[in-house]
Every structure is written in C-alpha cells, then in structure tokens.
Design an enzyme around this catalytic site. Structure first.
Site, short mmCIF file in Angstrom:
data_model
loop_
_atom_site.label_atom_id
_atom_site.label_comp_id
_atom_site.label_asym_id
_atom_site.label_seq_id
_atom_site.Cartn_x
_atom_site.Cartn_y
_atom_site.Cartn_z
N THR A 109 0.82 -1.21 0.00
CA THR A 109 0.00 0.00 0.00
C THR A 109 0.86 1.26 0.00
O THR A 109 2.05 1.22 0.27
CB THR A 109 -0.95 0.01 1.23
OG1 THR A 109 -1.73 -1.16 1.19
CG2 THR A 109 -1.86 1.19 1.27
N THR B 175 -4.11 1.26 -2.60
CA THR B 175 -3.44 -0.04 -2.50
C THR B 175 -3.85 -0.96 -3.64
O THR B 175 -4.87 -0.74 -4.29
CB THR B 175 -3.85 -0.71 -1.15
OG1 THR B 175 -3.08 -1.88 -0.97
CG2 THR B 175 -5.31 -1.09 -1.12
N ASP C 115 -8.70 -9.81 1.65
CA ASP C 115 -9.00 -9.10 2.90
C ASP C 115 -10.32 -9.55 3.52
O ASP C 115 -10.63 -9.18 4.65
CB ASP C 115 -9.03 -7.58 2.68
CG ASP C 115 -7.65 -6.95 2.77
OD1 ASP C 115 -6.67 -7.69 2.98
OD2 ASP C 115 -7.55 -5.71 2.64
N SER D 66 -11.22 -3.17 5.27
CA SER D 66 -9.88 -2.62 5.14
C SER D 66 -9.37 -2.12 6.49
O SER D 66 -10.14 -1.95 7.43
CB SER D 66 -9.91 -1.45 4.15
OG SER D 66 -8.69 -0.76 4.16
N SER D 67 -8.07 -1.86 6.53
CA SER D 67 -7.46 -1.21 7.70
C SER D 67 -6.97 0.18 7.37
O SER D 67 -6.37 0.85 8.22
CB SER D 67 -6.27 -2.02 8.20
OG SER D 67 -6.68 -3.31 8.55
N GLY E 25 0.57 -0.52 5.41
CA GLY E 25 0.98 -1.50 6.41
C GLY E 25 -0.09 -2.50 6.82
O GLY E 25 -0.01 -3.05 7.93
N1 GLU Z 1 -5.39 -4.56 1.99
C1 GLU Z 1 -5.06 -3.76 3.11
C2 GLU Z 1 -6.21 -2.94 3.58
O1 GLU Z 1 -7.05 -2.61 2.83
C3 GLU Z 1 -3.96 -2.84 2.84
C4 GLU Z 1 -2.77 -3.59 2.44
C5 GLU Z 1 -1.54 -3.04 2.98
O2 GLU Z 1 -1.48 -1.95 3.52
O3 GLU Z 1 -0.59 -3.75 2.86
O4 GLU Z 1 -6.28 -2.58 4.69
#
Ligand code: GLU
Length: 617
Positions: free
Chosen positions: A424, A442, A466, A488-489, A509
């Site tokens: 990301t 991302t 995810d 998501s994060s 991250g």
């Molecule tokens: N797929 C993750 C998300 O949407 C982000 C991926 C990453 O930050 O490595 O939270």
C-alpha cells in the site's frame, strides 16, 4: 476549464522542479536523477508528502500552477501508479479524505474494491478437497481480484473537490511514465521479493523482469504501456476503464489469468504452487462499480477532533475507539513505558471489537456509532490493568449494552488470523487555501495479484483476500458475499484543533496501519514529540495477539521496560517481505500563519519525500 493544463505543459518543458534540502531550487523534472528525497520540508503555499520524490514533485507542480489539494493528490496518486506500481495503481482501490477549507467539513470517498456479483461464498474453497486454498495460492490468482475503485475515486475526487479535469491531473504521471524513473533499492527489492510469482505471468515478467531479472538499481524504468492506459483515461475518462475494450481485457484477464503454461517454479524451496485460479469479475461488474461518498468517523481526543475513514474500512472506528480508550488515562513523556503499555492494551481491545463487528456496512450491521462513542471507550478502558498486560486475545466489548461503568461482562472472544500485508501507499497534500487531502491507496499485497493486464501496464489487485476467507461463521461481518467490499485497515486521518487543520496523516501496512496511526498520534499529542520524530520513532503493533510485533529498534529501546508488564515483543516481518518495518507514514502539520510542515519517513522503505511550495527561509 482552468488554464492550468497549458501551464503544466509549459512547466514540463522548461520550469519543472527539483528539490534539495526540502526547497525547490532548480529546474530538473526532465532528469529524474536530480530529484532528491527529504524527510521534512517546512514552508507555505502548499505541501505534500509521499513515499516517492516523483509523486511529491508532481503534486508540487500542480499546486504551483494553481491546482488545489484534490488536484495535486490525484496527480501524485497517478504518479505513484508509475513509480510504486506494486502498491498503487488503477488496478486497485483506496480511501480519499478531504478537509474543505470553505465549509470547514471533512468528507470522504470510499473507493474500495468490491467482490464480483457472481462470486460464490465458497470461492476460496478448493472444490476437489473441500479445504480452503492457501493464501499463497489465492494471492496470485483471478479469484482474489476485486472490481478496482481507483480510477473512479480519482474522477469523483476531482468532480467533488478539484478544479482540474482528469486529463489535466494525469499529465505529470504520463510524463514520468514516458521519460522513466530511476530504480532504487526499494523497487529492486520489491521486484526480487515477487520474482518467482511474476515469472509465472509473461505480461508481468516482460514488464517487471526485463531480461529475466529485477531492474538494476540506478537504471531507468519506463512504463510506456501504463502511459498509454493513462492517455486513454485522459481522453475518454473512466468510462474507458469501466467499459469498452479495456474493461473486456480486464475481465478476460481475471477469468483466465494469462499464466505461462510451460512455467515451472524456478525454485523448489519453499515449494511454490501458482494454480492461477480463475476469477469472477465481469464487464458487468466493472460497469456497475461506484465509489461511495461517506461521512467520516469522528472522535474527540484531548481537545482535538479526529476524523477518519468509516466502514468499509476498519481504520476510523479502530483508531477512534482506541483513542477513546486512552482518553481517561494520563499518559506522560516522563513515564514512557507506562504510556506505551496503555497504547498496546488499548489497541488490543479495539482490535477485538474490530474483529467482531467490522465489515461492509451495506451487508453487516456495523455499530460505527457505538464503537466511536466515548462512553463505550471509557467502559472498554476498564479492562486495562495499569501494571499488567491482559492475556490475549482479549474478548470484544458489548456494543448492545454499555454505560461507561466498569461492570459489564464482555461478549465472547473473537480472534482472527491476519493475512493483510504490508504494502500500500499513502499521501498527504495541503494547498494555499487550507484544503487538505489524506489518501491511502493499494493493490493489497506488494505486487497485488502479480497479474498485469497484458499490454496495459498495470497490476490487478488481490484485495478480496482481505475478506476473512477461512471463516465459516455466518455471523462474521467480513465473510465473502457477492458485491461486498472486504474490510480494510486503511486509516487516512485528518485532525482539527479549534476547527482548523492541525495534522493530517496516514500510512501503509495492512492492519499495522491502525497501530501506526495510533502510535504516531500518541507520540505527537501525548508524548510531545515533534511530528518528524513522531513519525520516525520505532514502532510496535499489538493487534490482539499473544505477542506484540515490533521493529528491532523498538525492542532494543523498550523491550526491557515493557517485559515486567508481560508484553512479549517479537520482530515484525513476514514471509513476503524482506524488511522488518512497520508502516511508511506521511503527514503534514499545520502551524501558525498558514505555515506547514510536511514529513515523510526518513528511513523506512528507503525514505519518503516531503516538499513545500514556498520553503521557510
Ligand atoms: N489490503 C489492506 C487494507 O485494505 C492494505 C494492504 C496493505 O497496507 O498492505 O487494509
């Protein structure tokens, strides 16, 4: 249409900028070698921070020529699609947060990928064995590709807040794609980390493994196919992505991933299997994709107003809840281990609630209000023992019944396996009018699905991993469902003080994004560190697991002091990346008299690039 477009063209040829010492000093955009990275730049008139000097320079170029923060953010994001193709690009999705100086309001765009309309809930189960495919099998496949949201996000952001049209905002990126950028250590290493799976897909290998190897550090990498794709979007708008020939090619690539039938793994240890499973995404899914305008999450923390991204991201609620949990405690720089202990415990509690309650609100009843309610946070704070770390996983709180008192028994424990990765990218932009953008985008894994759409120059995402894909629990708010957005994060965050921007920040991250945001806010607000130090400080991440993952420097600095609490610190890092780093944040802090301090990572991921329009003297 503003005259910025013509000005941009002129800038390309003559004026373009280079940056040294955080200051715009001499013409150089024509030669990528001259653009230097600085972790901090202070000044006026607009600012930007990204992980990449080309992307930051693109934003500065737009700001100097009269574009606003939304315009510059799209220009920077498109440029990151060129220079950070393993983390960002039109094949993925993200979340765009905007502070509008005119209205004083924060608005957001949810540009998350969605599951195809015909994707079965059992899509990740091997029909031959009844067993869920491994993450390694799912990641490099069509089945994990969600409908991309990034082109639509750029278009919506420009339409809602920008002054440029998409073709104008794409110009700097097209320029960089055509003239090429200098390969650095990070790009080479990320390519090497993906070499085996990239080699299975000829379109990917021919782009990213020229001559069979990762490009050499210092060589110039051209992205001619991507330049053509951007030009198509510039000419015909995103209709040319969500419909027409490109949409047909995307759907065909997902349905039948173009793997070399003769491919055999170049290494046998560890054993590598890339079944390149077919996916479900169709041209109808692409045509139906829409971004969502969303209200931000909001919590108050020590007199600051903290705005974040609402579900489908878990970022805003989890950062917000953890801050609410910390609010009753007096955290002081003179008792740093105690402050860090509280941070780790608050994070674990908020992650317990994230696991139990968070998913796409179009499909699950997500209690966003309760999770960001200070009364709920106060009650959750009761679970923190100031002297001892709780045994993890800690159970989730009960959002149906709380009153802030320390008596309510918690709901059942909910733990989960975390498959999000540390890819990301994130960017922060501010303009001279006081508008601010925080944007995280991302393609999920570093390198996404590993599948380039042949001849189009971009990688498709693997965002659907995810979903909690190993879950058979029908109550799981993040289980696979048709047309749903995976949780998501990503946590793009804008913080106001007295109704004016104080700090905007975000990070890549995976799920450590949330803890990176939290720890950076703790460093800045509670521990009184400068914004650069707050961002650069070594990190630890407690996501409701037995061990705390931490960077080696954090373990060195605080391992002994945190041991008596019972925190077990283990080095961060995973099977897919070579670095034991957590996050790669960007931020802008706003000072008196319209001054701005942009900061980027000094070291992580090879360092980022902070720039301002007019440097302070
Ligand atoms: N797929 C993750 C998300 O949407 C982000 C991926 C990453 O930050 O490595 O939270």
């Amino acid at each position: 249409m503003p005259s910025v477009r013509r000005q941009l063209a002129a800038v390309t040829a003559v004026l373009a900028l280079s940056v040294t010492g955080g200051a715009v000093t001499s013409p150089a955009f024509a030669d990528p070698r001259e653009i230097k990275k600085e972790a901090m730049a202070a000044g006026y008139g607009g600012a930007v921070s990204t992980v990449d000097p080309e992307a930051s320079a693109a934003a500065i170029e737009v700001l100097r020529d009269g574009g606003n923060a939304a315009d510059a953010a799209v220009a920077a994001a498109a440029t990151l699609g060129v220079t950070e193709p393993y983390s960002a690009g039109v094949g993925g999705g993200g979340y765009f947060v905007f502070y509008d100086a005119k209205t004083g309001k924060v608005g957001t765009i949810d540009g998350r990928e969605t599951a195809p309309a015909t994707m079965p809930t059992t899509a990740f189960v091997n029909p031959a064995t009844g067993v869920v495919y491994t993450f390694a099998e799912l990641v490099s496949s069509g089945v994990s590709v969600g409908v991309p949201g990034t082109p639509a996000t750029w278009e919506r952001a420009l339409e809602r807040w920008g002054t440029l049209d998409l073709d104008e905002a794409l110009e700097p990126a097209i320029k960089v794609a055509n003239r090429g950028f200098v390969v650095d250590e990070t790009f080479r290493q990320q390519t090497l980390d993906n070499k085996v799976r990239f080699s299975a897909f000829p379109a990917t290998a021919s782009l990213f493994l020229p001559g069979g190897d990762a490009p050499a550090v210092g060589s110039i990498f051209h992205s001619k196919d991507l330049a053509k794709t951007y030009r198509l979007l510039a000419k015909d708008g995103t209709d040319a992505f969500y419909g027409g020939q490109l949409a047909t090619e995307i759907a065909a690539t997902v349905k039948d991933p173009p793997k070399d039938p003769a491919w055999v793994p170049p290494v046998t240890v560890p054993p590598t299997s890339i079944p390149a499973l077919p996916g479900y995404l169709t041209t109808a899914d692409l045509a139906a994709y829409r971004t969502l305008d969303q209200e931000p999450t909001h919590v108050e923390y020590r007199g600051y107003d903290v705005y974040g991204m609402a579900p489908s991201s878990s970022g805003g609620t989890t950062v917000g809840e953890a801050l609410n949990i910390l609010e009753p405690f007096d955290l002081s720089p003179t008792a740093k281990p105690a402050a860090l202990h509280h941070y780790l415990e608050a994070s674990a509690l908020a992650f317990a609630d994230r696991a139990k309650y968070l998913g796409d609100p179009a499909f699950a009843d997500v209690p966003t209000e309760a999770l960001t309610d200070p009364v709920f946070g106060k009650e959750r704070a009761c679970a923190i023992d100031p002297g001892t770390a709780a045994i993890k996983p800690v159970p989730a709180g009960d959002v149906a019944s709380y009153d802030g008192a320390c008596t309510v028994s918690p709901a059942a424990a909910a733990d989960e396996k975390d498959t999000e990765n540390i890819s990301t990218t994130n960017l922060t932009v501010a303009d001279k009018w006081g508008n601010v953008v925080e944007y995280t985008l991302t393609i999920e894994q570093t390198g996404g699905s590993g599948i380039v759409v042949p001849g189009r120059g971009f990688l498709l995402n693997n965002e659907l991993t995810d979903f909690s894909y190993t879950s058979t629990n029908p109550e799981d708010p993040n289980r696979i469902e048709q047309g749903k957005r995976p949780r998501s994060s990503m946590s793009p965050t804008i913080i106001l003080k007295d109704e004016k921007p104080f700090l905007a920040l975000g990070s890549p991250g995976g799920s450590t994004i949330i803890t990176t945001l939290l720890q950076t806010i703790l460093n800045r607000v509670d521990l009184g560190m400068s914004i650069l130090d707050s961002l650069a400080a070594p990190r630890a991440s407690q996501r409701n697991t037995a061990n705390v993952t931490a960077e080696p420097d954090f373990i060195k600095a605080y391992g002994d002091a945190l041991a008596p609490y019972g925190h077990k610190l283990v080095p961060a890092g995973d099977a897919f990346t070579s670095a034991a780093e957590i996050g790669a944040a960007t931020a802008i802090e706003f000072g008196p008299g319209n001054s701005m301090t942009a900061v980027a990572e000094p070291l992580r991921r090879g360092g980022g690039a902070a720039m301002v329009v007019k440097p302070s003297r």
